[in-house]
Design a protein around this motif. Structure first.
Motif, mmCIF file in Angstrom:
data_model
loop_
_atom_site.group_PDB
_atom_site.id
_atom_site.type_symbol
_atom_site.label_atom_id
_atom_site.label_comp_id
_atom_site.label_asym_id
_atom_site.label_seq_id
_atom_site.Cartn_x
_atom_site.Cartn_y
_atom_site.Cartn_z
ATOM 1 N N UNK A 217 1.811 9.391 -5.900
ATOM 2 C CA UNK A 217 2.328 10.730 -5.625
ATOM 3 C C UNK A 217 3.370 11.117 -6.674
ATOM 4 N N UNK A 218 4.250 10.192 -7.038
ATOM 5 C CA UNK A 218 5.250 10.467 -8.064
ATOM 6 C C UNK A 218 4.593 10.769 -9.405
ATOM 7 N N UNK A 219 3.552 10.016 -9.755
ATOM 8 C CA UNK A 219 2.832 10.271 -11.009
ATOM 9 C C UNK A 219 2.195 11.654 -10.998
ATOM 10 N N UNK A 220 1.600 12.030 -9.867
ATOM 11 C CA UNK A 220 0.990 13.361 -9.769
ATOM 12 C C UNK A 220 2.051 14.460 -9.894
ATOM 13 N N UNK B 292 0.831 -1.210 0.000
ATOM 14 C CA UNK B 292 0.000 0.000 0.000
ATOM 15 C C UNK B 292 0.860 1.253 0.000
ATOM 16 N N UNK B 293 1.917 1.256 0.810
ATOM 17 C CA UNK B 293 2.809 2.402 0.887
ATOM 18 C C UNK B 293 3.492 2.659 -0.458
ATOM 19 N N UNK B 294 3.922 1.586 -1.128
ATOM 20 C CA UNK B 294 4.562 1.731 -2.432
ATOM 21 C C UNK B 294 3.580 2.278 -3.464
ATOM 22 N N UNK B 295 2.344 1.804 -3.426
ATOM 23 C CA UNK B 295 1.332 2.307 -4.364
ATOM 24 C C UNK B 295 1.102 3.796 -4.156
ATOM 25 N N UNK B 296 0.995 4.211 -2.889
ATOM 26 C CA UNK B 296 0.799 5.635 -2.603
ATOM 27 C C UNK B 296 1.978 6.445 -3.121
ATOM 28 N N UNK B 297 3.192 5.951 -2.905
ATOM 29 C CA UNK B 297 4.379 6.671 -3.379
ATOM 30 C C UNK B 297 4.377 6.785 -4.894
#
Length: 65
Positions: A54-57, A46-51
């Motif tokens: 965020x990087x994509x944004x 989950x943490x990796x997906x959020x990161x």
């Protein structure tokens, strides 16, 4: 002689019972460890997906800027 046989049976039963208890304890520890590793792994994913989100944004925002 008869008391010796009774004592041997008693000791055998206690030994078997303690073996069962130790085996059950080991099995429960194993199950708990597997569940803990699964929960930890899920949190990391989950943490990796959020990161990544965020990087994509950030990439989109810097591309528009």
């Amino acid at each position: 002689m008869e008391t010796f046989i009774i004592g041997a049976k008693f000791i055998t039963k206690i030994g078997l019972l303690s073996g069962v208890v130790l085996g059950l304890n080991h099995w429960l520890n194993f199950v708990h460890d597997v569940q803990f590793k699964f929960k930890t792994k899920s949190k990391e994913i989950r943490r990796e997906r959020k990161n990544h989100e965020i990087d994509d944004l950030r990439e989109k925002l810097t591309g528009r800027g």
